[in-house]
Design a protein around this motif. Structure first.
Motif, PDB file in Angstrom:
ATOM      1  N   ALA A   1       0.831  -1.200   0.000  1.00  0.00           N
ATOM      2  CA  ALA A   1       0.000   0.000   0.000  1.00  0.00           C
ATOM      3  C   ALA A   1       0.867   1.252   0.000  1.00  0.00           C
ATOM      4  CB  ALA A   1      -0.929  -0.006   1.213  1.00  0.00           C
ATOM      5  N   ALA A   2       1.989   1.201   0.713  1.00  0.00           N
ATOM      6  CA  ALA A   2       2.904   2.349   0.754  1.00  0.00           C
ATOM      7  C   ALA A   2       3.472   2.645  -0.634  1.00  0.00           C
ATOM      8  CB  ALA A   2       4.029   2.089   1.746  1.00  0.00           C
ATOM      9  N   VAL A   3       3.732   1.605  -1.396  1.00  0.00           N
ATOM     10  CA  VAL A   3       4.226   1.794  -2.774  1.00  0.00           C
ATOM     11  C   VAL A   3       3.166   2.518  -3.605  1.00  0.00           C
ATOM     12  CG1 VAL A   3       4.968   0.631  -4.888  1.00  0.00           C
ATOM     13  CG2 VAL A   3       5.738  -0.218  -2.664  1.00  0.00           C
ATOM     14  N   VAL A   4       1.911   2.107  -3.448  1.00  0.00           N
ATOM     15  CA  VAL A   4       0.815   2.765  -4.174  1.00  0.00           C
ATOM     16  C   VAL A   4       0.702   4.227  -3.762  1.00  0.00           C
ATOM     17  CG1 VAL A   4      -1.688   2.794  -4.536  1.00  0.00           C
ATOM     18  CG2 VAL A   4      -0.468   0.606  -4.435  1.00  0.00           C
ATOM     19  N   VAL A   5       0.770   4.485  -2.443  1.00  0.00           N
ATOM     20  CA  VAL A   5       0.701   5.860  -1.937  1.00  0.00           C
ATOM     21  C   VAL A   5       1.858   6.686  -2.484  1.00  0.00           C
ATOM     22  CG1 VAL A   5       0.897   7.281   0.150  1.00  0.00           C
ATOM     23  CG2 VAL A   5      -0.559   5.257   0.156  1.00  0.00           C
ATOM     24  N   ALA A   6       3.063   6.101  -2.499  1.00  0.00           N
ATOM     25  CA  ALA A   6       4.232   6.809  -3.030  1.00  0.00           C
ATOM     26  C   ALA A   6       4.042   7.144  -4.502  1.00  0.00           C
ATOM     27  CB  ALA A   6       5.488   5.965  -2.832  1.00  0.00           C
ATOM     28  N   LEU A   7       3.490   6.206  -5.271  1.00  0.00           N
ATOM     29  CA  LEU A   7       3.236   6.450  -6.692  1.00  0.00           C
ATOM     30  C   LEU A   7       2.254   7.601  -6.889  1.00  0.00           C
ATOM     31  CD1 LEU A   7       3.014   2.827  -8.143  1.00  0.00           C
ATOM     32  CD2 LEU A   7       4.704   4.588  -8.738  1.00  0.00           C
ATOM     33  N   ILE A   8       1.205   7.636  -6.062  1.00  0.00           N
ATOM     34  CA  ILE A   8       0.227   8.729  -6.143  1.00  0.00           C
ATOM     35  C   ILE A   8       0.919  10.072  -5.888  1.00  0.00           C
ATOM     36  CG2 ILE A   8      -1.794   9.757  -5.024  1.00  0.00           C
ATOM     37  CD1 ILE A   8      -2.771   6.889  -4.459  1.00  0.00           C
TER      38      ILE A   8
ATOM     39  N   ALA B   1      12.755  -4.483  -4.875  1.00  0.00           N
ATOM     40  CA  ALA B   1      13.726  -3.389  -4.951  1.00  0.00           C
ATOM     41  C   ALA B   1      13.109  -2.156  -5.605  1.00  0.00           C
ATOM     42  CB  ALA B   1      14.955  -3.842  -5.734  1.00  0.00           C
ATOM     43  N   ILE B   2      12.295  -2.359  -6.638  1.00  0.00           N
ATOM     44  CA  ILE B   2      11.613  -1.242  -7.300  1.00  0.00           C
ATOM     45  C   ILE B   2      10.645  -0.565  -6.328  1.00  0.00           C
ATOM     46  CG2 ILE B   2       9.952  -0.644  -9.108  1.00  0.00           C
ATOM     47  CD1 ILE B   2      11.236  -2.844 -10.822  1.00  0.00           C
ATOM     48  N   GLY B   3       9.922  -1.385  -5.564  1.00  0.00           N
ATOM     49  CA  GLY B   3       8.994  -0.842  -4.572  1.00  0.00           C
ATOM     50  C   GLY B   3       9.722  -0.018  -3.523  1.00  0.00           C
ATOM     51  N   LEU B   4      10.856  -0.529  -3.069  1.00  0.00           N
ATOM     52  CA  LEU B   4      11.672   0.181  -2.078  1.00  0.00           C
ATOM     53  C   LEU B   4      12.154   1.515  -2.637  1.00  0.00           C
ATOM     54  CD1 LEU B   4      12.752  -0.354   0.802  1.00  0.00           C
ATOM     55  CD2 LEU B   4      14.819  -1.253  -0.234  1.00  0.00           C
ATOM     56  N   ALA B   5      12.599   1.512  -3.888  1.00  0.00           N
ATOM     57  CA  ALA B   5      13.066   2.745  -4.533  1.00  0.00           C
ATOM     58  C   ALA B   5      11.918   3.737  -4.713  1.00  0.00           C
ATOM     59  CB  ALA B   5      13.690   2.409  -5.879  1.00  0.00           C
ATOM     60  N   THR B   6      10.727   3.222  -5.002  1.00  0.00           N
ATOM     61  CA  THR B   6       9.556   4.089  -5.174  1.00  0.00           C
ATOM     62  C   THR B   6       9.196   4.793  -3.876  1.00  0.00           C
ATOM     63  OG1 THR B   6       8.695   2.614  -6.903  1.00  0.00           O
ATOM     64  CG2 THR B   6       7.135   4.156  -5.896  1.00  0.00           C
TER      65      THR B   6
END
Length: 209
Positions: free
Chosen positions: A118-125, A176-181
């Motif tokens: 969910a944090a990855v999604v929030v970061a993308l937003i 790793a991509i999620g972490l970078a995001t």
């Protein structure tokens, strides 16, 4: 040993929904926390007492002080609205704290995976809003940049610290991509303090690795 009188799948999905909807949907967050609070009210008093710790007493004390400040406020008409606004927060804290003590460790790890996703999604937003110049600092639809950044910092720490069940190369790349995001979201929120905390977390993660 703390147990629940309800099927463990019920509070597992409610906990997972709570962590996943924190900055994505305020309605869903209130719904999940509200349902957890209702379950907690019907738990055995003996088990509730066993779940009490120092943090519970701190929140309880803060709640008493908060109630006193509302009662003796110079503007009681406005301040009284805080009773029903704050009620869900306190009930939510006690219920979430209780069920996190009840749930199995493997299920808890799964909830942390949902939280991280969910944090990855929030970061993308936040990154999209920032890059289209909709906001001056990266943030989500339902929060300012400070809450957004603090949320991502918590997720970043979890993603670094919690051992992930990623065995294939492709899953490791996605992680790793999620972490970078998430880290990019922290950077574009332009909060220097949180950025420094993120740097410390990364250095600590490398050191422990």
């Amino acid at each position: 040993m703390i147990t629940s009188r309800f099927d463990k799948r019920i509070y597992f999905y409610l906990l997972a929904g709570t962590t996943a909807s924190f900055l994505i949907s305020l309605f869903l967050l209130q719904l999940f926390v509200g349902l957890l609070s209702v379950l907690w009210l019907f738990e055995k008093t003996e088990n509730k007492r066993k779940a009490v710790d120092i943090f519970t007493w701190l929140i309880f004390t803060f709640g008493i002080i908060r109630i006193a400040s509302i009662i003796f406020s110079q503007y009681p008409g406005v301040s009284s609205q805080s009773f029903y606004k704050d009620a869900l927060f306190y009930l939510g804290f006690f219920s979430i704290s209780y069920y996190l003590k009840v749930i199995e460790y493997e299920k808890l790890k799964t909830i942390l995976y949902y939280f991280s996703a969910a944090a990855v999604v929030v970061a993308l937003i936040g990154l999209v809003l920032f890059n289209i110049s909709y906001v001056e600092r990266a943030q989500s639809f339902s929060s300012g940049y400070s809450t957004f950044s603090s949320y991502l910092i918590a997720a970043l720490g979890i993603m670094i610290a919690v051992p992930m069940r990623v065995k294939t190369k492709n899953l490791k790349i996605l992680w790793a991509i999620g972490l970078a995001t998430v880290l990019s979201g922290v950077i574009t929120s332009l909060g220097r303090t949180n950025l420094a905390v993120a740097g410390i977390l990364i250095l600590a993660g490398i050191a422990f690795k």
